[in-house]
Design an enzyme around this catalytic site. Structure first.
Site, PDB file in Angstrom:
ATOM      1  N   TRP A 195      17.649  -3.819 -39.662  1.00 35.33           N
ATOM      2  CA  TRP A 195      18.655  -2.989 -38.979  1.00 35.33           C
ATOM      3  C   TRP A 195      19.593  -3.876 -38.163  1.00 35.33           C
ATOM      4  CZ3 TRP A 195      19.949  -2.388 -33.848  1.00 35.33           C
ATOM      5  CH2 TRP A 195      20.768  -1.293 -33.531  1.00 35.33           C
ATOM      6  N   HIS A 196      19.033  -4.963 -37.596  1.00 36.96           N
ATOM      7  CA  HIS A 196      19.860  -5.812 -36.736  1.00 36.96           C
ATOM      8  C   HIS A 196      20.882  -6.622 -37.516  1.00 36.96           C
ATOM      9  CE1 HIS A 196      16.906  -4.921 -33.571  1.00 36.96           C
ATOM     10  NE2 HIS A 196      17.849  -5.284 -32.733  1.00 36.96           N
ATOM     11  N   GLY A 197      20.638  -6.874 -38.776  1.00 36.72           N
ATOM     12  CA  GLY A 197      21.639  -7.638 -39.515  1.00 36.72           C
ATOM     13  C   GLY A 197      21.216  -7.953 -40.925  1.00 36.72           C
TER      14      GLY A 197
END
Length: 474
Positions: A324-326
């Site tokens: 989700w963060h990248g």
């Protein structure tokens, strides 16, 4: 529009004055919030406003259809439409290039040349946050935990609420949406508490995070020439940079919301005083952690079932959180490392051991608590190296070079601007750890400290390069 910009310094008072002194009717206030939110977001790139509006219209319509449908299969189909639409939109803009590049590299590794190319798609700022926010609405309506709204302006304002639109906290519809239905009256004490949070958030961002960023960027960019001690310091500085950057944003978001009579959930609770990694994740980015807990971990079975199922669920939740963060393997490894750190607690049944406040009945922590806090901070900082690195190669070489003991003498001059503030910051947070935020001060000294903080913000904002918030990229 950045919180730490001149534009926002002009924008906020204008909206505030219009909101409380010109448009006193609830429906008009909601319209003003919606317009202000679109201006705030469009200031960055007006073209991506269409994505927010599209997402708003789709989930608002699905909510109404869920209300008018009692047949289970049809309700499930509507939920799937929402999941496919929102996650599809997020997946296209955030992960298209990642999958295409990895697909090409996988074929090239066996000697097959692919001619497909990525589109260099621009990631719309905040898409990960408002996507999860709209999803929470549809899921809660599907679960019949929330009555779908017929008020489109209220719903659109909930989705685009400018204080927390681009980097959270990720608000649940059950908490924030009903606040758009109720008449709001100006509350002086509530507004003052909001101003304190904004001030403290700016101190964290402008004075600490941005000062750390200068050293972090220099050390990570030149990691092959730095000493082992400098690399250790670079990792520690990044741990404080990302904490002060993101928690500073959350403080400003929560404080700004209070100026308009809204209450947002807390997003950080002094995470670096955690005694184990489970406690850390209960205190770090709380709105995202609880989102994954309620909408992914528990539906998977949570901590119920066999040990094998529990371990599977822990890895899923952390790997998805990393992704989700990248769209980069560094974030996935970061998530995997946190899952590994969590496993001993899960297997030993100790993941909910430290629920109370550290050193609850004393001023200072015990020797055991000091070791626990330092141990948790060390493994967390180790994982942050992967989070900060631009590639797995850089992360691995960075860690290998930490064990370079040549020239292991710290360059004190280089750190003199940051270290005293970090020490002061840790002391302030420690003695404020039972409070909502660290700027609750004795009345006698309050004005002096507020003036000092304001001076520091102005000074550092003028001498250092203004930087965006780290979580904008997510």
């Amino acid at each position: 529009m950045l919180f730490n910009s001149i534009e926002f310094l002009i924008f906020l008072p204008i909206v505030f004055l219009l909101y409380w002194f010109v448009f006193k009717k609830l429906s008009i206030q909601n319209v003003l919030i919606l317009i202000a939110s679109y201006v705030f977001y469009g200031w960055w790139d007006w073209r991506f406003l269409s994505l927010i509006i599209l997402s708003t219209v789709v989930d608002y319509s699905l909510g109404l259809q869920l209300k008018n449908t009692t047949e289970k299969k049809q309700r499930k189909r509507l939920l799937i439409v929402s999941l496919v639409f929102n996650l599809g939109l997020l997946g296209f803009f955030k992960y298209y290039n990642f999958f295409i590049d990895n697909w090409i590299q996988a074929w090239e590794s066996i000697g097959v040349t692919m001619h497909a190319s990525s589109l260099n798609i621009i990631l719309p700022v905040g898409i990960s946050f408002y996507t999860f926010q709209t999803l929470s609405y549809t899921i809660d309506v599907y679960r019949e935990k929330l009555e779908p709204t017929k008020n489109f302006i209220a719903f659109a304002s909930f989705v685009a609420f400018f204080p927390q639109l681009v980097a959270g906290p990720i608000e649940r519809a059950t908490n924030l949406l009903p606040q758009f239905y109720k008449n709001r009256e100006f509350n002086y004490d509530f507004a003052v508490s909001g101003m304190k949070l904004i001030l403290w958030g700016l101190v964290k961002k402008v004075v600490i995070a941005d000062s750390c960023a200068v050293l972090v960027n220099r050390i990570f960019e030149n990691y092959q020439d730095e000493s082992g001690l400098a690399l250790c310091m670079g990792a520690i500085y990044f741990a404080f940079q990302i904490y002060c950057d993101f928690s500073g944003y959350s403080d400003i978001a929560i404080g700004t919301s209070r100026l308009f009579g809204f209450k947002l959930m807390r997003n950080f609770n002094y995470p670096y005083f955690s005694r184990d990694i489970a406690e850390f994740w209960r205190r770090w980015h709380i709105s995202l952690s609880t989102w994954f807990r309620d909408y992914l971990y528990i539906p998977l079975g949570g901590s119920r079932g066999s040990l094998k199922i529990k371990i599977r669920n822990v890895f899923i939740i952390f790997l998805v959180s990393g992704f989700w963060h990248g769209a980069n393997w560094t974030f996935i490894i970061w998530g995997g490392l946190n899952a590994l750190f969590f496993l001993p607690l899960l297997i030993g049944g100790k993941n909910r051991t430290n629920l109370d406040e550290v050193a609850e009945t004393s001023i200072l922590p015990s020797f055991k608590e000091i070791l626990q806090i330092l141990g948790t901070f060390t493994i967390t900082t180790f994982a942050w190296i992967f989070f900060r690195a631009t590639s797995l190669t850089q992360a691995v070489e960075y860690i290998q070079n930490i064990f370079n003991f040549n020239n292991f003498i710290p360059d004190i001059i280089r750190h003199k601007k940051v270290l005293p503030f970090l020490l002061l910051f840790v002391i302030m947070e420690w003695f404020s750890r039972r409070q909502e935020y660290a700027i609750v001060l004795d009345k006698k000294y309050r004005i002096v400290f507020y003036m000092l903080f304001a001076f520091m913000i102005l000074y550092y904002a003028s001498v250092d390069e203004k930087s965006s918030f780290i979580y904008f990229q997510f």
